[in-house]
Motif scaffolding. Structure first.
Motif, PDB file in Angstrom:
ATOM      1  N   ASP A  31      -3.494  -8.562 -12.851  1.00 54.60           N
ATOM      2  CA  ASP A  31      -3.617  -9.728 -13.862  1.00 54.60           C
ATOM      3  C   ASP A  31      -3.514  -9.535 -15.194  1.00 54.60           C
ATOM      4  O   ASP A  31      -3.253  -8.335 -15.641  1.00 54.60           O
ATOM      5  CB  ASP A  31      -4.971 -10.734 -13.462  1.00 54.60           C
ATOM      6  CG  ASP A  31      -6.221  -9.948 -13.994  1.00 54.60           C
ATOM      7  OD1 ASP A  31      -6.216  -9.043 -14.792  1.00 54.60           O
ATOM      8  OD2 ASP A  31      -6.954 -10.275 -13.391  1.00 54.60           O
ATOM      9  N   GLU A  32      -3.451 -10.278 -16.289  1.00 51.10           N
ATOM     10  CA  GLU A  32      -3.534 -10.249 -17.481  1.00 51.10           C
ATOM     11  C   GLU A  32      -4.349  -9.274 -18.285  1.00 51.10           C
ATOM     12  O   GLU A  32      -4.180  -8.779 -19.216  1.00 51.10           O
ATOM     13  CB  GLU A  32      -3.164 -11.567 -18.223  1.00 51.10           C
ATOM     14  CG  GLU A  32      -2.080 -12.186 -17.846  1.00 51.10           C
ATOM     15  CD  GLU A  32      -1.869 -13.409 -18.647  1.00 51.10           C
ATOM     16  OE1 GLU A  32      -0.711 -13.734 -19.360  1.00 51.10           O
ATOM     17  OE2 GLU A  32      -2.811 -14.262 -18.710  1.00 51.10           O
ATOM     18  N   GLU A  33      -5.428  -9.260 -17.574  1.00 51.65           N
ATOM     19  CA  GLU A  33      -6.461  -8.152 -18.224  1.00 51.65           C
ATOM     20  C   GLU A  33      -6.455  -6.781 -17.193  1.00 51.65           C
ATOM     21  O   GLU A  33      -7.474  -6.081 -17.399  1.00 51.65           O
ATOM     22  CB  GLU A  33      -7.891  -9.008 -17.789  1.00 51.65           C
ATOM     23  CG  GLU A  33      -8.041 -10.170 -18.682  1.00 51.65           C
ATOM     24  CD  GLU A  33      -9.329 -10.681 -18.488  1.00 51.65           C
ATOM     25  OE1 GLU A  33     -10.256 -10.141 -17.742  1.00 51.65           O
ATOM     26  OE2 GLU A  33      -9.796 -11.834 -19.071  1.00 51.65           O
ATOM     27  N   GLY A  34      -5.399  -6.767 -16.432  1.00 48.84           N
ATOM     28  CA  GLY A  34      -5.060  -5.377 -15.802  1.00 48.84           C
ATOM     29  C   GLY A  34      -6.083  -4.901 -14.456  1.00 48.84           C
ATOM     30  O   GLY A  34      -6.097  -4.004 -14.099  1.00 48.84           O
ATOM     31  N   TRP A  80       6.906  -9.762  -7.052  1.00 48.34           N
ATOM     32  CA  TRP A  80       6.389 -10.962  -7.793  1.00 48.34           C
ATOM     33  C   TRP A  80       5.510 -10.607  -8.985  1.00 48.34           C
ATOM     34  O   TRP A  80       4.828 -11.560  -9.549  1.00 48.34           O
ATOM     35  CB  TRP A  80       5.844 -12.358  -7.199  1.00 48.34           C
ATOM     36  CG  TRP A  80       6.781 -12.920  -6.123  1.00 48.34           C
ATOM     37  CD1 TRP A  80       6.728 -12.847  -4.844  1.00 48.34           C
ATOM     38  CD2 TRP A  80       8.220 -13.452  -6.319  1.00 48.34           C
ATOM     39  NE1 TRP A  80       7.645 -13.515  -4.328  1.00 48.34           N
ATOM     40  CE2 TRP A  80       8.682 -13.658  -4.942  1.00 48.34           C
ATOM     41  CE3 TRP A  80       8.875 -13.902  -7.500  1.00 48.34           C
ATOM     42  CZ2 TRP A  80       9.987 -14.647  -4.943  1.00 48.34           C
ATOM     43  CZ3 TRP A  80      10.142 -14.531  -7.543  1.00 48.34           C
ATOM     44  CH2 TRP A  80      10.522 -14.895  -6.035  1.00 48.34           C
ATOM     45  N   ARG A  81       5.240  -9.241  -8.980  1.00 43.31           N
ATOM     46  CA  ARG A  81       4.324  -8.807 -10.004  1.00 43.31           C
ATOM     47  C   ARG A  81       4.477  -9.312 -11.293  1.00 43.31           C
ATOM     48  O   ARG A  81       3.607  -9.318 -12.222  1.00 43.31           O
ATOM     49  CB  ARG A  81       4.197  -7.186  -9.882  1.00 43.31           C
ATOM     50  CG  ARG A  81       5.478  -6.390 -10.529  1.00 43.31           C
ATOM     51  CD  ARG A  81       5.044  -4.912 -10.535  1.00 43.31           C
ATOM     52  NE  ARG A  81       5.023  -4.400  -9.133  1.00 43.31           N
ATOM     53  CZ  ARG A  81       3.869  -4.071  -8.725  1.00 43.31           C
ATOM     54  NH1 ARG A  81       2.606  -4.219  -9.711  1.00 43.31           N
ATOM     55  NH2 ARG A  81       3.427  -3.726  -7.531  1.00 43.31           N
ATOM     56  N   TYR A  82       5.803  -9.494 -11.693  1.00 43.70           N
ATOM     57  CA  TYR A  82       5.810 -10.042 -13.157  1.00 43.70           C
ATOM     58  C   TYR A  82       5.989 -11.430 -13.395  1.00 43.70           C
ATOM     59  O   TYR A  82       5.745 -11.941 -14.401  1.00 43.70           O
ATOM     60  CB  TYR A  82       7.483  -9.401 -13.715  1.00 43.70           C
ATOM     61  CG  TYR A  82       7.507  -7.876 -13.625  1.00 43.70           C
ATOM     62  CD1 TYR A  82       6.703  -7.231 -14.570  1.00 43.70           C
ATOM     63  CD2 TYR A  82       8.304  -7.329 -12.822  1.00 43.70           C
ATOM     64  CE1 TYR A  82       6.812  -5.901 -14.428  1.00 43.70           C
ATOM     65  CE2 TYR A  82       8.574  -6.177 -12.733  1.00 43.70           C
ATOM     66  CZ  TYR A  82       7.741  -5.270 -13.595  1.00 43.70           C
ATOM     67  OH  TYR A  82       8.022  -3.877 -13.585  1.00 43.70           O
ATOM     68  N   GLN A  83       5.828 -12.261 -12.047  1.00 43.85           N
ATOM     69  CA  GLN A  83       5.781 -13.504 -12.339  1.00 43.85           C
ATOM     70  C   GLN A  83       4.450 -14.353 -12.196  1.00 43.85           C
ATOM     71  O   GLN A  83       3.954 -15.273 -12.824  1.00 43.85           O
ATOM     72  CB  GLN A  83       6.655 -14.145 -11.275  1.00 43.85           C
ATOM     73  CG  GLN A  83       8.142 -14.090 -11.404  1.00 43.85           C
ATOM     74  CD  GLN A  83       8.738 -12.960 -11.278  1.00 43.85           C
ATOM     75  OE1 GLN A  83       8.581 -12.118 -10.490  1.00 43.85           O
ATOM     76  NE2 GLN A  83       9.494 -12.460 -12.526  1.00 43.85           N
ATOM     77  N   ILE A  84       3.723 -13.680 -11.309  1.00 46.21           N
ATOM     78  CA  ILE A  84       2.204 -14.174 -10.831  1.00 46.21           C
ATOM     79  C   ILE A  84       1.447 -14.281 -12.121  1.00 46.21           C
ATOM     80  O   ILE A  84       0.814 -15.551 -12.277  1.00 46.21           O
ATOM     81  CB  ILE A  84       1.592 -13.237  -9.828  1.00 46.21           C
ATOM     82  CG1 ILE A  84       2.400 -13.148  -8.369  1.00 46.21           C
ATOM     83  CG2 ILE A  84       0.291 -13.700  -9.515  1.00 46.21           C
ATOM     84  CD1 ILE A  84       1.853 -12.348  -7.454  1.00 46.21           C
ATOM     85  N   PRO A  85       1.000 -13.355 -12.873  1.00 41.60           N
ATOM     86  CA  PRO A  85       0.432 -13.505 -14.174  1.00 41.60           C
ATOM     87  C   PRO A  85       1.045 -14.638 -14.977  1.00 41.60           C
ATOM     88  O   PRO A  85       0.132 -15.401 -15.551  1.00 41.60           O
ATOM     89  CB  PRO A  85       0.310 -12.015 -14.905  1.00 41.60           C
ATOM     90  CG  PRO A  85       0.831 -11.320 -13.806  1.00 41.60           C
ATOM     91  CD  PRO A  85       1.720 -11.761 -12.822  1.00 41.60           C
ATOM     92  N   ALA A  86       2.239 -14.747 -15.175  1.00 40.90           N
ATOM     93  CA  ALA A  86       2.705 -15.804 -15.963  1.00 40.90           C
ATOM     94  C   ALA A  86       2.519 -17.203 -15.486  1.00 40.90           C
ATOM     95  O   ALA A  86       2.180 -17.991 -16.238  1.00 40.90           O
ATOM     96  CB  ALA A  86       4.385 -15.416 -16.349  1.00 40.90           C
ATOM     97  N   LEU A  87       2.722 -17.334 -14.181  1.00 42.57           N
ATOM     98  CA  LEU A  87       2.498 -18.527 -13.489  1.00 42.57           C
ATOM     99  C   LEU A  87       1.169 -19.144 -13.394  1.00 42.57           C
ATOM    100  O   LEU A  87       0.848 -19.895 -13.770  1.00 42.57           O
ATOM    101  CB  LEU A  87       3.281 -18.579 -12.245  1.00 42.57           C
ATOM    102  CG  LEU A  87       4.742 -18.432 -12.112  1.00 42.57           C
ATOM    103  CD1 LEU A  87       5.394 -18.072 -10.713  1.00 42.57           C
ATOM    104  CD2 LEU A  87       5.399 -19.938 -12.452  1.00 42.57           C
TER     105      LEU A  87
END
Length: 323
Positions: A31-34, A80-87
């Motif tokens: 996630d965005e916090e790693g 989808w590792r680059y899409q999940i946090p953004a969505l």
């Protein structure tokens, strides 16, 4: 005698590499916090289990619109590792694997029913359905079988039928070589050759600025971690199908995203899909090939999120759809 020794060495290496690949652990989606996302499991009606990420599913805001992410033939949620946090900033995101076991006599609809069962198991009535490559074909069929459950449809570098006639002799010969070197060569050699495949734009590889992301995906997340027989069995389900005749029946807002340098599933196929679905929009991710969501994720995500804004997928619209 020398030839026999060489063959024995090659076979020994092949066995070693297959066993090593089985031990590979795909890097977690962060996630965005790693922090790694929590892993859930869904048991399907035939007893198979499917792991997935389900984020944004807390009781604090159950009305959040849902996005279902369907991977390609390799079938892993980590694509989808680059899409999940953004969505996940705005949506509830469900990212399942594809099933690994394909029962005898199964049809392509099995994978679509799996998607419906996953939504049921996680308490989701409808979603924006996003599919990549083979996952896009699953999404298209899902939109035909379960139209009432689709708030929006996104297909990226997807196919509506299986054909290799467009690939040409040179690429037809190079694709299995690229697959084999990616799976079975020592990592240092495989990476060097993957850079060559990127320059030649063979298979999933491309010459985009994000080509190294594609190489890392191939070596640590994608083909190396999935036996060839598993991904092939999934593709085989589509081989007797042609989804094009019924695409005009799709009524969900549809976005067709394409890497214009994709030689594996050519742009003309995606334009055809967009032309057959009423009101569909066709958008390219410049410079990318078959895995635009990996090679240029920022551009891919911007296109996707802007389109979701345009079609008005919000908590209010989701509640209205449920009523």
């Amino acid at each position: 005698m020398t030839w026999l020794l060489l063959v024995a060495l090659l076979l020994s290496w092949f066995v070693f590499r297959v066993r090593a690949n089985r031990r590979l652990v795909r890097p977690s989606v962060l996630d965005e916090e790693g922090r790694p996302y929590e892993r859930f499991e869904v048991r399907l009606s035939d007893g198979s289990t499917v792991p997935l990420i389900d984020t944004g599913s807390g009781e604090a805001d159950p009305s959040r619109p849902a996005v279902l992410l369907i991977p390609g033939a390799d079938g892993m949620r980590e694509t989808w590792r680059y899409q999940i946090p953004a969505l996940a900033r705005r949506f509830r995101v469900l990212a399942p694997d594809l099933r690994t076991d394909i029962p005898d006599g199964a049809t392509f609809d099995l994978l679509c029913r799996d998607a419906a069962e996953i939504l049921d198991a996680r308490g989701v009535s409808s979603a924006v359905v996003v599919g990549q490559s083979l996952g896009g074909a699953i999404a298209l069929r899902f939109a035909l079988l379960f139209a009432e459950r689709v708030e929006g449809l996104v297909v990226a570098n997807s196919l509506a039928r299986v054909s290799y006639e467009h690939v040409g002799l040179n690429r037809t010969l190079l694709v299995p070589v690229a697959m084999a070197t990616t799976r079975y060569f020592p990592t240092v050699v495989a990476r060097w050759l993957a850079r060559l495949w990127s320059r030649l734009e063979v298979w999933m590889f491309d010459r985009s600025p994000g080509s190294e992301r594609v190489i890392d995906y191939a070596l640590w997340t994608g083909p190396r971690t999935v036996p060839a027989r598993v991904s092939s069995a999934r593709v085989d389900l589509l081989k007797d199908e042609d989804l094009r005749p019924r695409l005009a029946e799709i009524r969900a807002p549809t976005l067709v995203v394409k890497g214009p340098r994709d030689h594996y599933v050519p742009p003309v196929w995606s334009r055809e899909v967009a032309g057959l679905i009423p009101g569909a929009r066709y958008v390219e991710v410049p410079g990318t090939g078959h895995v635009s969501h990996v090679s240029m994720p920022d551009t891919f995500n911007r296109i996707l999120l802007e389109w979701l804004d345009e079609i008005g997928v919000t908590a209010d619209s989701t509640e209205a759809a449920r009523e």
